[in-house]
Design a protein around this motif. Sequence first.
Motif: not given
Lengths: 315, 479
Positions: A121, A123-124, A127, A130-131, A243, B385, B387-392, B395
């Motif tokens: 979560m 990391f999500v 990002n 960032v978006i 972080f 993106y 790390f967005l993918l890795y985060g998902i 999860l």
Amino acid sequence: MDQLIQTLIIGFADGLIFALVALGYTLVYGIIELINFAHGDVFMIGSLIAFALIAPTSVGGLGFFQITAATPVPLMVGEVLATLAITIVLTAGLNMSIERVAYRPLRHAPKLAPLIAAIGMSFVLQNVGVILAGSNQRTIENIFPTTNLLSTFGITSVSLTVSQVFVGVVTIPLLFALSWFVAKTRQGRAMRATAQDPDTAGLMGVDVNRTIAITFLIGGALAGAAGVVQILYNNVTVWNLGFRFGLISFTAAVLGGIGNMRGAVLGALILGIVSAMSDRYISSNWTQAIVFGVLIAILVFKPSGLIGQQLADRA
Amino acid sequence: VSSTTDTIGTGPGAWFGHIGAALSGMAAAYRSDLRRRRRRTTILTVIIVVGLLYPLLNQYFLEGFSRNVFPLPLPDATVMTFMTIFAIMAVGLNIVVGFAGLLDLGYVAFYAIGAYVAAFLSSPHWSALGLNFTFLGNVAPGAQGIHLPFWIIVPIAVLVVATFGALLGAPTLRLRGDYLAIVTLGFGEIVPLVFKNLSSLTIDFNLGPINIALNNVNLTGGVQGINPIDPPFLPFLNVNFGARSGPLAVYLGLVLLAVTVVVARNLEHSRIGRAWMAIREDETAAEMMGVNTVRTKLLAFALGASAAGIAGAFQAAYLGATTSDFFAFSTSILVLIMIILGGIGNIWGAIVGAFTLEYLNASLLPYLGQRVQDSAPFLPNPAQYNFLLYGIILLVMMRFRPQGFLPNRQREAELSVVGVEEAETAMVEAAAEAESDTETVHELEPPLDLDNVSVAPPGQDETGFDARAPETPGEARDL
């Protein structure tokens, strides 16, 4: 000596912001024993929301309020309060949805599954940051006058700025409000009961899911407030702010004894002062290493923290 | 697989004994495996042979095809080398997290230490201090700085990193689960910071016979790091495994990976491996059964870390340079995702996870990013993106498939909520059945019922296995 006092003032102001974030860690850990890794990033999202509300469109904000140093004081107070309110509502909702989506399904899973989900979560959210705001630092102009408040008392060697007073004015009432909420209200008692023993609390008629959701709500609200204070005080935010900030705040929570609210505030103030001292007397390059060193030393030598875990008090 | 690893001592001697036993048992292990599971072994052999041929195929045919005819997301030699490097680390982290159940979020620290050991021992770095020493190094005579051959550096890196692993392990032994995770995370942050910041050290230490006076000494190269580092080099054959050696470096990486895997596999099935699994499942119970938990955990840290030492030394020598920026928290998490994706506790899962994720990270996502940029620049760039993918991924994996894609059967039951509940239901049923067999009908009773002492109390069979649900899920069940 003056230098030392100055460092203490800076450290105290930093520590108050850490305290707001640390409380989010300690509340959640107290109630479901989860290191909510994503909490620092909720704080970061909070500071980005505040940035968007405050900053004019020319620097990438939405310019809802466009607070500048030239804004008349009553209007500025109103706008800062509105920013705080909006940010708090959004981050509280965000934190509660995170709990609902990512952690609640894992409530009965092995303990480290939710921790790993929290890392995911985190990391999500980074990002998402960032978006929302791009990968570069976002800065706003300082809205507070830079005059030294102590000069009216004839002290010029030590300075206390309006922004530092602002940090105190926002954070200290929040800390007292939270303390009152947990100690005196019905919902606060439910939180303490759930922290002690969720199964028994459930049998006694406490809605455990709702109580945990409210804990996340409060944690998110505090993180949002910290985000607003942070951007107004430091004037800068960036997607990976959460972080570093989160780790320092978590360290603060552990330092005070995780699960213990007073401990979290004490730990945050100590760490704020320690890192200000390290910035001042050693080098800011080493501050992070020193904070982690403190964390490791505490976990190794006194895992219960300075105040320790009083079970009845650990909501 | 292992016949000689039943007794394990401590110390480096025993460690090398393990490696020797592991290597000598390889052919026999394959034969016996083929006898027992013919189909599985054949498929694995085919995969391995194709995998071994692929770097050559890529070099002489596919790369040109991709460049000239039709672009394909093919891993080039660099990507493949890093696939092996990450696979080595994943196998090592799997020892700590998968076998022993100690969540290590700072694994990158050992990777960094391994890389810097290689940098210190085979670069011109120390010439600034007037230390010039060359031993079998592939450098011109009279070269500046310290130059040791890669083959000596790898064992040194392993020893140094294992020492640091034990040093980190020693104070953290009392900690459980999530606290341990945070301490290791802190360690993982401190180590690269130390390498980054120790670039102008001034010490004036004068205590009787000990007299250290350093004035503004650059110990670690600071932000710039250290370069050039000598590439791995085979004397006599005159083969160089540096960044421009193409498939050769991939093969060296595969050899190092094979050594790591063989050691890890033998460890898994040895006495120490069983001890790791015992403390993973229930530390208190393991201790009661006579497992020395202190030594067992220290060995897990030290042995798991030493794989990162190999990976770090190889990475530094391969790239010919190292900086502290390589070693971020995200790398620790990347390796963790690799083993979660593959299946915690399963060596093959760790390797498959590492290959898949590193391929995704370094080859497929940039390729897709390029295609997106070319055809639809308004869409978000997938490579940006990642790390967005890795985060998902984290999860989703935790929610729906916590045991990974190639699960370790034992871990599968431990990790999945449903699995635990099913296992418990089955156990309770079995216990109830066992009770109805003993003619007295009574409620499930606590194991220590002094009124009803018998050789095999209800719920237990003669072997002493408690068939009852050991505990409620989610309680003291550290990963």
